[in-house]
Design an enzyme around this catalytic site. Structure first.
Site, PDB file in Angstrom:
ATOM      1  N   LYS A 103      54.830  18.331  70.836  1.00  0.00           N
ATOM      2  CA  LYS A 103      56.213  18.782  71.051  1.00  0.00           C
ATOM      3  C   LYS A 103      56.484  20.183  70.515  1.00  0.00           C
ATOM      4  O   LYS A 103      57.315  20.907  71.041  1.00  0.00           O
ATOM      5  CB  LYS A 103      57.185  17.785  70.420  1.00  0.00           C
ATOM      6  CG  LYS A 103      57.126  16.401  71.046  1.00  0.00           C
ATOM      7  CD  LYS A 103      58.445  16.014  71.645  1.00  0.00           C
ATOM      8  CE  LYS A 103      58.339  14.808  72.545  1.00  0.00           C
ATOM      9  NZ  LYS A 103      57.714  13.623  71.928  1.00  0.00           N
TER      10      LYS A 103
ATOM     11  N   GLU B 241      68.220  16.977  71.460  1.00  0.00           N
ATOM     12  CA  GLU B 241      68.349  15.530  71.357  1.00  0.00           C
ATOM     13  C   GLU B 241      67.028  15.005  70.820  1.00  0.00           C
ATOM     14  O   GLU B 241      66.000  15.650  70.957  1.00  0.00           O
ATOM     15  CB  GLU B 241      68.617  14.918  72.726  1.00  0.00           C
ATOM     16  CG  GLU B 241      67.361  14.677  73.594  1.00  0.00           C
ATOM     17  CD  GLU B 241      66.638  15.945  74.045  1.00  0.00           C
ATOM     18  OE1 GLU B 241      67.295  17.018  74.066  1.00  0.00           O
ATOM     19  OE2 GLU B 241      65.443  15.881  74.359  1.00  0.00           O
TER      20      GLU B 241
ATOM     21  N   SER C  81      48.214  12.802  72.296  1.00  0.00           N
ATOM     22  CA  SER C  81      49.442  13.598  72.197  1.00  0.00           C
ATOM     23  C   SER C  81      49.995  13.691  70.780  1.00  0.00           C
ATOM     24  O   SER C  81      50.684  14.659  70.446  1.00  0.00           O
ATOM     25  CB  SER C  81      50.508  13.030  73.141  1.00  0.00           C
ATOM     26  OG  SER C  81      50.715  11.654  72.892  1.00  0.00           O
TER      27      SER C  81
HETATM   28  C1  LIG Z   1      57.451  12.426  72.704  1.00  0.00           C
HETATM   29  C2  LIG Z   1      56.068  11.988  72.729  1.00  0.00           C
HETATM   30  C3  LIG Z   1      55.437  11.529  73.912  1.00  0.00           C
HETATM   31  C4  LIG Z   1      56.168  11.374  75.216  1.00  0.00           C
HETATM   32  O1  LIG Z   1      56.716  12.531  75.752  1.00  0.00           O
HETATM   33  P1  LIG Z   1      56.071  13.294  76.995  1.00  0.00           P
HETATM   34  O2  LIG Z   1      57.106  14.295  77.348  1.00  0.00           O
HETATM   35  O3  LIG Z   1      55.847  12.288  78.070  1.00  0.00           O
HETATM   36  O4  LIG Z   1      54.812  13.898  76.536  1.00  0.00           O
HETATM   37  C5  LIG Z   1      54.106  11.196  73.872  1.00  0.00           C
HETATM   38  N1  LIG Z   1      53.395  11.265  72.719  1.00  0.00           N
HETATM   39  C6  LIG Z   1      53.952  11.671  71.568  1.00  0.00           C
HETATM   40  C7  LIG Z   1      53.114  11.711  70.345  1.00  0.00           C
HETATM   41  C8  LIG Z   1      55.293  12.054  71.521  1.00  0.00           C
HETATM   42  O5  LIG Z   1      55.829  12.460  70.359  1.00  0.00           O
END
Ligand SMILES: *Cc1c(COP(=O)(O)O)cnc(C)c1O
Length: 396
Positions: A89, A111, A378
């Site tokens: 993010k 948000e 992610s």
């Molecule tokens: C917010 C988040 C997601 C989901 O958001 P995307 O916009 O689909 O990437 C996935 N993995 C993590 C670790 C997150 O913090």
């Protein structure tokens, strides 16, 4: 073809479905972004921060033992979990905060659901000296106390949202209301490839660094391109970030994994392609989970970050063209993957990311032994450890 088109559409999806008062600010944002994107100095400043503050490039880690559990594929993880603040993010939050500063907007709003985007935004604002207000549902604030504390430590104001289901979609409603009122001084940093044009394009471009790095790293490590790329999908930003550079390479299979939750009933999952229908939510037209009257449905997932009733419009477009395949992984399989990756590789994944690798555990075999797979990790799972301990009946 360059997407989105000039009106912000990806085929039938996307666009700008907003009150009149937001049309001019969205145009202003798009103009500022298009100029910044071409400006070398802007690019250099962002690249330098990504390197020295965020810690990019993130590593690409081969996970041999876990690859064996996934039908014997040759598996590499793109380690977005090793970014500062623990997830992808920050790539977008920092890019948009720099853009806001350039536009002369000293106040940032955002948000947040699980709190990860709120923390990334609070971090970027602390670094750049911007005022920061984060809207968060009361239910989410109670579930994610630590992230609330982190945001406040970095000087952000966290505003509890008590309307509706008191979760992410209600927080977005409040943030939009704030933006309409304070648009002269305020930039709204949206956290995924959602919302009205130009947001899905801007967020995608700031996240595309993930796939650019991954392709270069794989070429260096293995001498070739991957056969398959896999990522989890909430709004869809980490997935489109990994896939964007790969879209034009038609030999790479692209697989997005949604939250299958506790079952296929409406309200029990967040699999928009399996259970949703065309609709408009938060300024964009896409696939939306809704009841027969068009009321937005409740969603459920073990991971707060995948728990959103709509999906980025660019994903809806590629589902239609079949360039990206979409599948789901349920709560139980994600939890199993959370444990297996921790045990076999010493990497505790975020529950969101565990959906991508859970899908691989169940379906890796169908990809062919030895095929080269890159999965996006992610985020890191530290934030999820207390929740998992409680769910499994253990003290955290
Ligand atoms: C917010 C988040 C997601 C989901 O958001 P995307 O916009 O689909 O990437 C996935 N993995 C993590 C670790 C997150 O913090």
């Amino acid at each position: 073809m360059i997407l989105p088109n000039r009106s912000g559409f990806f085929g039938d999806f996307g666009g700008k479905f907003v009150p009149e008062t937001l049309m001019a600010p969205l145009d202003e944002l798009e103009r500022a972004y298009r100029v910044a994107r071409k400006d070398r100095a802007f690019g250099r400043e962002l690249d330098l921060l990504l390197k020295n503050f965020v810690g990019r490039p993130t590593p690409l880690t081969e996970v041999k033992r876990f690859g064996e559990l996934c039908g014997g594929v040759s598996l590499f993880l793109k380690r977005e979990d090793l970014n500062h603040t623990g997830a992808h993010k920050i790539n977008n939050a920092l890019g948009q905060a720099l853009l806001a500063k350039r536009m002369g907007k000293a106040r940032i709003i955002a948000e947040t659901g699980a709190g990860q985007h709120g923390v990334a935004t609070a971090t970027a604002c602390a670094l750049l000296g911007l005022e920061c207000v984060v809207y968060m549902g009361e239910v989410d604030m109670a579930r994610q106390e630590l992230n609330v504390f982190r945001m406040r430590l970095m000087g952000a104001e966290v505003v509890p949202v008590a309307s509706g289901s008191r979760t992410l979609k209600d927080a977005i409603n409040e943030a939009i209301r704030d933006w309409v009122t304070n648009v002269g001084t305020t930039h709204y940093i949206i956290g995924s490839v959602l919302g009205p044009h130009p947001y899905p394009m801007i967020v995608r471009d700031f996240q595309a660094v993930i796939g650019r790095e991954a392709l270069a790293q794989l070429r260096r490590e293995t001498g070739r391109e991957p056969d398959v790329a896999v990522a989890c999908i909430g709004g869809g930003s980490n997935a489109i970030g990994l896939f964007y550079e790969m879209l034009k390479r038609s030999s790479i299979r692209l697989i997005g994994v949604e939250a299958g939750g506790r079952g296929p009933g409406l309200g029990d999952h967040a699999a928009r392609f399996e259970g949703g229908a065309l609709g408009v939510l938060h300024g964009t037209r896409s696939m939306v989970l809704q009841d027969a009257h068009g009321q937005i449905a409740e969603t459920h997932s073990v991971s707060a970050g995948l728990d959103y009733p709509s999906i980025g419009p660019e994903h809806a477009y590629y589902q239609g063209t079949k360039r990206i395949e979409y599948h789901s992984c349920d709560d139980a399989l994600a939890l199993e993957a959370f444990h297996r990756l921790s045990e076999t590789e010493g990497i505790i994944p975020a529950l969101e990311s565990a959906h991508a690798i859970g899908w691989l555990m169940r379906n890796g075999e169908t990809l062919g032994t030895g095929s080269l797979v890159v999965a996006n990790l992610s985020g890191r799972g530290d934030k999820d450890v207390p929740q998992v301990a409680v769910m499994e009946g253990r003290e955290p």
